[in-house]
Design an enzyme around this catalytic site. Structure first.
Site, PDB file in Angstrom:
ATOM      1  N   ASP A  71     -28.034  35.962 -32.340  1.00  0.00           N
ATOM      2  CA  ASP A  71     -27.157  37.242 -32.492  1.00  0.00           C
ATOM      3  C   ASP A  71     -26.280  37.175 -33.644  1.00  0.00           C
ATOM      4  O   ASP A  71     -25.269  37.784 -33.568  1.00  0.00           O
ATOM      5  CB  ASP A  71     -26.377  37.133 -31.258  1.00  0.00           C
ATOM      6  CG  ASP A  71     -25.412  36.128 -31.204  1.00  0.00           C
ATOM      7  OD1 ASP A  71     -24.645  35.898 -29.931  1.00  0.00           O
ATOM      8  OD2 ASP A  71     -25.104  35.218 -32.174  1.00  0.00           O
ATOM      9  N   ASP A  76     -21.170  26.527 -33.183  1.00  0.00           N
ATOM     10  CA  ASP A  76     -20.933  25.355 -34.061  1.00  0.00           C
ATOM     11  C   ASP A  76     -20.813  23.971 -33.404  1.00  0.00           C
ATOM     12  O   ASP A  76     -19.946  23.087 -33.819  1.00  0.00           O
ATOM     13  CB  ASP A  76     -19.404  25.532 -34.642  1.00  0.00           C
ATOM     14  CG  ASP A  76     -18.294  25.739 -33.723  1.00  0.00           C
ATOM     15  OD1 ASP A  76     -17.213  26.189 -34.158  1.00  0.00           O
ATOM     16  OD2 ASP A  76     -18.674  25.688 -32.382  1.00  0.00           O
ATOM     17  N   GLY A  77     -21.372  23.760 -32.393  1.00  0.00           N
ATOM     18  CA  GLY A  77     -21.198  22.353 -31.815  1.00  0.00           C
ATOM     19  C   GLY A  77     -19.842  22.047 -30.890  1.00  0.00           C
ATOM     20  O   GLY A  77     -19.160  23.057 -31.023  1.00  0.00           O
ATOM     21  N   ARG A  79     -16.264  21.896 -29.535  1.00  0.00           N
ATOM     22  CA  ARG A  79     -15.215  22.185 -29.857  1.00  0.00           C
ATOM     23  C   ARG A  79     -15.188  23.580 -30.864  1.00  0.00           C
ATOM     24  O   ARG A  79     -16.269  23.936 -30.856  1.00  0.00           O
ATOM     25  CB  ARG A  79     -13.953  21.047 -30.715  1.00  0.00           C
ATOM     26  CG  ARG A  79     -13.789  20.030 -29.662  1.00  0.00           C
ATOM     27  CD  ARG A  79     -12.904  18.989 -30.092  1.00  0.00           C
ATOM     28  NE  ARG A  79     -11.495  19.314 -30.605  1.00  0.00           N
ATOM     29  CZ  ARG A  79     -10.852  19.734 -29.561  1.00  0.00           C
ATOM     30  NH1 ARG A  79     -10.739  19.328 -28.337  1.00  0.00           N
ATOM     31  NH2 ARG A  79      -9.397  20.036 -29.942  1.00  0.00           N
ATOM     32  N   GLY A  91     -27.828  47.227 -24.609  1.00  0.00           N
ATOM     33  CA  GLY A  91     -28.591  45.834 -25.245  1.00  0.00           C
ATOM     34  C   GLY A  91     -27.497  44.981 -25.264  1.00  0.00           C
ATOM     35  O   GLY A  91     -26.970  44.339 -23.984  1.00  0.00           O
ATOM     36  N   ASP A  95     -22.835  41.210 -23.324  1.00  0.00           N
ATOM     37  CA  ASP A  95     -23.571  39.914 -23.072  1.00  0.00           C
ATOM     38  C   ASP A  95     -22.554  38.828 -23.311  1.00  0.00           C
ATOM     39  O   ASP A  95     -21.537  39.190 -24.371  1.00  0.00           O
ATOM     40  CB  ASP A  95     -24.851  39.992 -23.856  1.00  0.00           C
ATOM     41  CG  ASP A  95     -25.878  40.746 -23.413  1.00  0.00           C
ATOM     42  OD1 ASP A  95     -27.147  40.806 -23.834  1.00  0.00           O
ATOM     43  OD2 ASP A  95     -25.737  41.772 -22.247  1.00  0.00           O
ATOM     44  N   HIS A  97     -21.979  34.678 -24.038  1.00  0.00           N
ATOM     45  CA  HIS A  97     -22.772  33.483 -24.409  1.00  0.00           C
ATOM     46  C   HIS A  97     -21.717  32.416 -24.551  1.00  0.00           C
ATOM     47  O   HIS A  97     -20.500  32.387 -24.959  1.00  0.00           O
ATOM     48  CB  HIS A  97     -23.390  33.580 -25.720  1.00  0.00           C
ATOM     49  CG  HIS A  97     -24.457  34.602 -26.092  1.00  0.00           C
ATOM     50  ND1 HIS A  97     -24.787  35.358 -27.080  1.00  0.00           N
ATOM     51  CD2 HIS A  97     -25.008  35.262 -24.966  1.00  0.00           C
ATOM     52  CE1 HIS A  97     -25.578  36.295 -27.074  1.00  0.00           C
ATOM     53  NE2 HIS A  97     -25.816  36.327 -25.600  1.00  0.00           N
ATOM     54  N   GLU A 102     -20.493  22.303 -25.741  1.00  0.00           N
ATOM     55  CA  GLU A 102     -19.297  21.712 -25.050  1.00  0.00           C
ATOM     56  C   GLU A 102     -19.500  21.186 -23.869  1.00  0.00           C
ATOM     57  O   GLU A 102     -20.324  21.308 -23.087  1.00  0.00           O
ATOM     58  CB  GLU A 102     -18.396  23.160 -24.915  1.00  0.00           C
ATOM     59  CG  GLU A 102     -18.406  24.257 -26.064  1.00  0.00           C
ATOM     60  CD  GLU A 102     -17.605  23.588 -27.148  1.00  0.00           C
ATOM     61  OE1 GLU A 102     -17.774  24.058 -28.331  1.00  0.00           O
ATOM     62  OE2 GLU A 102     -17.185  22.345 -26.981  1.00  0.00           O
ATOM     63  N   HIS A 119     -11.801  34.720 -19.858  1.00  0.00           N
ATOM     64  CA  HIS A 119     -11.466  35.386 -21.211  1.00  0.00           C
ATOM     65  C   HIS A 119     -12.652  36.170 -21.443  1.00  0.00           C
ATOM     66  O   HIS A 119     -12.344  37.337 -22.136  1.00  0.00           O
ATOM     67  CB  HIS A 119     -10.990  34.253 -21.914  1.00  0.00           C
ATOM     68  CG  HIS A 119     -10.891  34.648 -23.596  1.00  0.00           C
ATOM     69  ND1 HIS A 119      -9.631  34.880 -24.159  1.00  0.00           N
ATOM     70  CD2 HIS A 119     -11.735  34.948 -24.663  1.00  0.00           C
ATOM     71  CE1 HIS A 119      -9.712  35.261 -25.334  1.00  0.00           C
ATOM     72  NE2 HIS A 119     -11.016  35.261 -25.559  1.00  0.00           N
ATOM     73  N   GLU A 120     -13.916  35.831 -21.605  1.00  0.00           N
ATOM     74  CA  GLU A 120     -14.929  36.536 -22.261  1.00  0.00           C
ATOM     75  C   GLU A 120     -15.331  37.352 -21.469  1.00  0.00           C
ATOM     76  O   GLU A 120     -15.783  38.661 -22.249  1.00  0.00           O
ATOM     77  CB  GLU A 120     -16.194  35.414 -22.302  1.00  0.00           C
ATOM     78  CG  GLU A 120     -15.928  34.172 -23.341  1.00  0.00           C
ATOM     79  CD  GLU A 120     -15.506  34.549 -24.719  1.00  0.00           C
ATOM     80  OE1 GLU A 120     -14.944  33.713 -25.293  1.00  0.00           O
ATOM     81  OE2 GLU A 120     -15.891  35.646 -25.190  1.00  0.00           O
ATOM     82  N   HIS A 123     -13.623  40.565 -22.669  1.00  0.00           N
ATOM     83  CA  HIS A 123     -14.320  41.267 -23.932  1.00  0.00           C
ATOM     84  C   HIS A 123     -15.344  42.120 -23.384  1.00  0.00           C
ATOM     85  O   HIS A 123     -15.700  43.152 -24.046  1.00  0.00           O
ATOM     86  CB  HIS A 123     -14.914  40.086 -25.157  1.00  0.00           C
ATOM     87  CG  HIS A 123     -13.792  39.282 -25.792  1.00  0.00           C
ATOM     88  ND1 HIS A 123     -12.610  39.936 -26.332  1.00  0.00           N
ATOM     89  CD2 HIS A 123     -13.699  38.078 -25.946  1.00  0.00           C
ATOM     90  CE1 HIS A 123     -11.996  38.838 -27.012  1.00  0.00           C
ATOM     91  NE2 HIS A 123     -12.512  37.636 -26.675  1.00  0.00           N
ATOM     92  N   HIS A 129      -8.626  40.692 -28.420  1.00  0.00           N
ATOM     93  CA  HIS A 129      -7.702  39.662 -28.323  1.00  0.00           C
ATOM     94  C   HIS A 129      -6.264  39.921 -28.484  1.00  0.00           C
ATOM     95  O   HIS A 129      -5.880  41.119 -29.138  1.00  0.00           O
ATOM     96  CB  HIS A 129      -7.892  38.468 -29.469  1.00  0.00           C
ATOM     97  CG  HIS A 129      -9.121  37.663 -29.312  1.00  0.00           C
ATOM     98  ND1 HIS A 129      -9.849  37.005 -30.107  1.00  0.00           N
ATOM     99  CD2 HIS A 129      -9.509  37.120 -28.165  1.00  0.00           C
ATOM    100  CE1 HIS A 129     -10.559  36.263 -29.872  1.00  0.00           C
ATOM    101  NE2 HIS A 129     -10.497  36.418 -28.525  1.00  0.00           N
TER     102      HIS A 129
END
Lengths: 372, 84
Positions: A71, A76-77, A79, A91, A95, A97, A102, A119-120, A123, A129
């Site tokens: 997307d 970033d792995g 943290r 679409g 969504d 993710h 983590e 939190h997500e 959005h 935010h």
């Protein structure tokens, strides 16, 4: 709080969600529960319903992803970035993710999934935010305890600016809603959302709770709907049982579920299966009449008759409720047939209707049906 | 081109790149940065630092200091802070 430019938001109050990929760091039950509670944080504060589906496209598709997952916002792995979600829309819109790298947890040691999910979903519902450090929509992670969680004031104002307050549509923001506690059982003004026979019990639904009454009235207390009907969660609009089929139907917004006893049979379907016109968005009440094998559906001032044998809506409907059921006052919240009589629940009153006399023969308090 | 925005305190080079990555992610439109923009980037970095310091209620200096870096290193949501 902030909304997105152009204020994208969902045009429906009933939204579907589906978890398409889980994480290895938590059980599926823990993920399901964290997601349900994360959505509940918002549906407690605004007129929103969330309906879980397990296949096909849903409004809010939820998944645990790693690194670049297609997307153009790669994770970033461990943290750093924990998760992201897209504003309401078709679409990818809505969504959500989560970074699978983590260490997700249901407690404090790691990242609490409920905290990040709530939190997500802000959005996914249209909030950006917030610069208020006490807000859930503040960008950086801050542990929130899932049980008894109450949405901070800033977030309540934001979500109500988009979707209005609960129960009275899009009005001015109110103070944060008290968490939906158990209804006061013997409140003289108690009304029900839905009532149905189920096997040898009567079920009475109200907001997030329901009562199960056996024939002889014993002392009964409310239980959370989520404990027996996890997909329904709260605010059931209508329900009825066709005993000879051993099937019950539960309605919420434009969706319904079929059950055998308390066991859900498959995924939610749309009420248009019954033949309702598209302008009908929800059912107020439903009652199955055993002798005629017809089911009556009440929508606003009208009612429809559905032939369970032919599995189709009868012609010449809808008809006016007032014309047919004289003596029943106010909007019908719920209806059920017991021993050949139809009981209509309207606000704090229950009307006993005699179909042979075609008249109301008794009026009692709704709460008397659960022992008050 | 070297990043020339002024540092208010001795900051490790690694942190400078953390800051740049953070600001690109959360305080600007996404897209690949062309080399020619690197010169301008210096000014825009300071502007992005100001935006970020303002959003988080930090002292707005446009300079990379430890308190600004500390916020940048906190785990967070992947959505930009500028609702774009």
């Amino acid at each position: 709080y902030h909304v997105f430019p152009g204020e994208p938001k969902w045009q429906r109050s009933s939204l579907t969600y589906r978890i398409t990929k889980y994480t290895s760091s938590l059980s599926t039950q823990d993920v399901d529960r964290a997601v349900d509670l994360g959505l509940k944080a918002w549906s407690d504060a605004a007129p929103l319903n969330f309906i879980k589906t397990t296949q096909g496209e849903a409004d809010i598709m939820i998944s645990f992803e790693s690194g670049d997952h297609g997307d153009s916002y790669p994770f970033d792995g461990p943290r750093g970035t924990l998760a992201h979600a897209f504003a309401p829309g078709e679409g990818l819109g809505g969504d959500t993710h989560f970074d699978n790298a983590e260490r997700w947890t249901t407690g404090k040691n790691g990242f609490n999934l409920f905290t990040v999910a709530a939190h997500e979903f802000g959005h996914a519902l249209g909030l950006g935010h917030s610069s208020d450090p006490s807000a859930l929509m503040y960008p950086t992670y801050r542990y929130q305890h899932p049980i008894g969680f109450q949405l901070p004031t800033d977030d309540v104002k934001g979500i109500q600016a988009l979707y209005g307050t609960k129960g009275i549509g899009k009005e001015k923001p109110m103070a944060p809603q008290q968490p939906a506690n158990k209804p006061d059982q013997c409140d003289p003004n108690l009304s029900f959302d839905a009532v149905t026979v189920l096997g040898n019990e009567l079920l009475f639904f109200k907001e997030r709770s329901f009562w199960r009454r056996q024939a002889p009235l014993t002392n009964i207390g409310p239980s959370p709907i989520a404990s027996s009907f996890p997909q329904l969660m709260s605010n059931v609009d209508a329900a009825y049982e066709v005993a000879e089929q051993g099937t019950a139907y539960f309605f919420k917004g434009p969706h319904y579920w079929a059950t055998r006893g308390l066991q859900m049979q498959g995924h939610p379907r749309t009420i248009y299966d019954f033949g309702f016109p598209r302008h009908v968005q929800k059912i107020d009440a439903a009652v199955h009449l055993k002798n005629s094998r017809k089911t009556l559906f009440f929508v606003g001032d009208d009612y429809y008759s559905y032939d369970e044998t032919k599995r189709e809506m009868e012609d010449d409907y809808p008809k006016s409720i007032d014309d047919e059921f004289t003596g029943v006052e106010g909007n019908i919240d719920a209806a059920v047939e017991v021993n050949g009589f139809i009981y209509f629940f309207s606000g704090p009153k229950a009307y006993k209707y005699d179909t042979e006399k075609e008249d109301v023969v008794n009026i009692v308090k709704s709460s008397s049906w659960i022992g008050c | 081109a070297p990043l020339r925005f002024t540092l208010s305190q001795p900051i490790h080079w690694k942190d400078i790149y953390t800051a740049k990555e953070y600001l690109d992610k959360y305080y600007s439109d996404r897209g690949t940065m062309r080399v020619a923009e690197m010169v301008a980037d210096d000014v825009s970095m300071s502007r992005k630092i100001r935006k970020m310091q303002k959003f988080f209620g930090l002292q707005v200096t446009g300079k990379l200091d430890h308190s600004t870096l500390a916020v940048m290193q906190k785990p967070r949501c992947g959505m930009p802070d500028l609702a774009n």
